[in-house]
Design an enzyme around this catalytic site. Structure first.
Site, PDB file in Angstrom:
ATOM      1  CE  LYS A  42      -3.206  -2.421   3.059  1.00 22.71           C
ATOM      2  NZ  LYS A  42      -3.613  -2.584   4.471  1.00 22.71           N
ATOM      3  N   GLY A  43       2.160   1.070   0.231  1.00 23.07           N
ATOM      4  CA  GLY A  43       3.043   2.210   0.488  1.00 23.07           C
ATOM      5  C   GLY A  43       3.173   3.222  -0.643  1.00 23.07           C
ATOM      6  CD  GLU A  97       8.329  -0.520  -3.031  1.00 22.26           C
ATOM      7  OE1 GLU A  97       7.175  -0.105  -2.823  1.00 22.26           O
ATOM      8  OE2 GLU A  97       8.739  -1.635  -2.642  1.00 22.26           O
ATOM      9  CG  ASP A  98       7.015   2.170   0.192  1.00 28.11           C
ATOM     10  OD1 ASP A  98       7.804   1.363  -0.361  1.00 28.11           O
ATOM     11  OD2 ASP A  98       6.330   1.860   1.186  1.00 28.11           O
ATOM     12  CG  ASP A 101      15.260  -1.205   3.937  1.00 23.83           C
ATOM     13  OD1 ASP A 101      16.200  -0.458   4.232  1.00 23.83           O
ATOM     14  OD2 ASP A 101      14.761  -1.993   4.767  1.00 23.83           O
ATOM     15  CE  LYS A 129      15.568   3.078   5.744  1.00 25.28           C
ATOM     16  NZ  LYS A 129      14.943   2.176   6.747  1.00 25.28           N
ATOM     17  CG  PHE A 150      11.185   2.126  10.637  1.00 26.04           C
ATOM     18  CD1 PHE A 150      11.400   1.071   9.772  1.00 26.04           C
ATOM     19  CD2 PHE A 150       9.878   2.489  10.933  1.00 26.04           C
ATOM     20  CE1 PHE A 150      10.338   0.374   9.215  1.00 26.04           C
ATOM     21  CE2 PHE A 150       8.806   1.803  10.373  1.00 26.04           C
ATOM     22  CZ  PHE A 150       9.043   0.740   9.515  1.00 26.04           C
ATOM     23  CG  ASP A 157       3.087   0.297   7.167  1.00 25.28           C
ATOM     24  OD1 ASP A 157       4.017   0.149   6.341  1.00 25.28           O
ATOM     25  OD2 ASP A 157       2.618  -0.647   7.836  1.00 25.28           O
ATOM     26  NE  ARG A 163      -0.256   1.418   4.878  1.00 28.56           N
ATOM     27  CZ  ARG A 163       0.770   0.674   4.496  1.00 28.56           C
ATOM     28  NH1 ARG A 163       1.737   1.204   3.796  1.00 28.56           N
ATOM     29  NH2 ARG A 163       0.854  -0.599   4.832  1.00 28.56           N
TER      30      ARG A 163
HETATM   31  P1  5GP Z   1      13.165  -4.253   0.869  1.00 27.85           P
HETATM   32  O1  5GP Z   1      12.729  -5.569   0.301  1.00 27.85           O
HETATM   33  O2  5GP Z   1      13.828  -3.334  -0.101  1.00 27.85           O
HETATM   34  O3  5GP Z   1      14.001  -4.450   2.089  1.00 27.85           O
HETATM   35  O4  5GP Z   1      11.857  -3.611   1.447  1.00 27.85           O
HETATM   36  C1  5GP Z   1      11.072  -2.723   0.772  1.00 27.85           C
HETATM   37  C2  5GP Z   1       9.818  -2.502   1.568  1.00 27.85           C
HETATM   38  O5  5GP Z   1      10.104  -2.474   2.970  1.00 27.85           O
HETATM   39  C3  5GP Z   1       9.219  -1.142   1.294  1.00 27.85           C
HETATM   40  O6  5GP Z   1       8.288  -1.213   0.257  1.00 27.85           O
HETATM   41  C4  5GP Z   1       8.585  -0.758   2.620  1.00 27.85           C
HETATM   42  O7  5GP Z   1       7.266  -1.257   2.664  1.00 27.85           O
HETATM   43  C5  5GP Z   1       9.406  -1.479   3.651  1.00 27.85           C
HETATM   44  N1  5GP Z   1      10.405  -0.583   4.304  1.00 27.85           N
HETATM   45  C6  5GP Z   1      11.726  -0.589   4.160  1.00 27.85           C
HETATM   46  N2  5GP Z   1      12.320   0.390   4.880  1.00 27.85           N
HETATM   47  C7  5GP Z   1      11.322   1.035   5.495  1.00 27.85           C
HETATM   48  C8  5GP Z   1      11.281   2.171   6.374  1.00 27.85           C
HETATM   49  O8  5GP Z   1      12.270   2.816   6.747  1.00 27.85           O
HETATM   50  N3  5GP Z   1      10.042   2.542   6.788  1.00 27.85           N
HETATM   51  C9  5GP Z   1       8.905   1.888   6.407  1.00 27.85           C
HETATM   52  N4  5GP Z   1       7.753   2.368   6.886  1.00 27.85           N
HETATM   53  N5  5GP Z   1       8.909   0.837   5.588  1.00 27.85           N
HETATM   54  C10 5GP Z   1      10.101   0.415   5.132  1.00 27.85           C
END
Ligand code: 5GP
Length: 177
Positions: A42-43, A97-98, A101, A129, A150, A157, A163
């Site tokens: 949903k991000g 994408e939001d 990470d 990030k 974070f 969220d 959100r």
């Molecule tokens: P990845 O697979 O790249 O580790 O994760 C991506 C997803 O993790 C993002 O779409 C998001 O939903 C969540 N995520 C990663 N870092 C953060 C953060 O700092 N804050 C929040 N709220 N969600 C995060």
């Protein structure tokens, strides 16, 4: 400012300006094409809603929901919760994408899009990030770099909260520890 927010990192005005810039860049890069723009639920919802206003092309918009996260950690086991509504065979796909990470989610989602027959797949992420990256994948369009903290707001969220904040901010540690 919300009481659970330590500090605001990116204001609503900065996000809107960035969406204008990214939208103009996408418009230029995809001239003559009709990309299929996929928001990851949903991000990405507020970011998607903002950026599509500035993509001056005949785009199609769809959403997909994948799950890989619980609490503050990604487990890398990505599964589809809501699939695309239409076929993307032969389409140029832009994933919205939001945040990128560890990169685990986008890596899997990108593979899924090619497996579904997409011609090309690019990624547009509001936040990046870099410090946390575990997989060698980068977004093609990035709004802002964020530190290894974070963050919540503008779609992001913690346990489905925050959100709706109109800015991106750092969540107070006491709220998730
Ligand atoms: P990845 O697979 O790249 O580790 O994760 C991506 C997803 O993790 C993002 O779409 C998001 O939903 C969540 N995520 C990663 N870092 C953060 C953060 O700092 N804050 C929040 N709220 N969600 C995060």
């Amino acid at each position: 400012m919300h009481k659970d927010i330590e500090k605001v990192l990116i204001s609503e005005e900065e996000i809107v300006e960035k969406c204008k810039e990214l939208g103009a860049q996408i418009t230029k890069d995809y001239e003559g094409k009709n990309p299929y723009v996929v928001g990851l639920l949903k991000g990405s919802v507020p970011f998607m809603a903002e950026i599509v206003k500035y993509i001056d092309l005949d785009i199609e918009v769809d959403y997909m929901s994948v799950s890989s996260y619980s609490g503050t950690e990604s487990n890398g086991d990505v599964r589809i919760v809501k699939d695309l509504d239409c076929s993307i065979v032969g389409y140029d796909v832009i994933i919205i994408e939001d945040i990128v990470d560890t990169g685990k989610t986008l890596n899997k989602v990108k593979d899924m899009m090619y497996a579904k027959g997409a011609d090309s797949v690019k990624i547009c992420s509001l936040l990046n990030k870099q410090e946390r990256r575990l997989i060698d994948i980068n977004a093609d369009y990035v709004g802002f770099e964020v530190p290894n903290e974070f963050v919540v707001g503008f779609g992001l969220d913690f346990n489905q909260k925050y959100r709706n904040l109109p800015y991106v901010g750092v969540l107070k540690e006491e709220c998730y520890l």
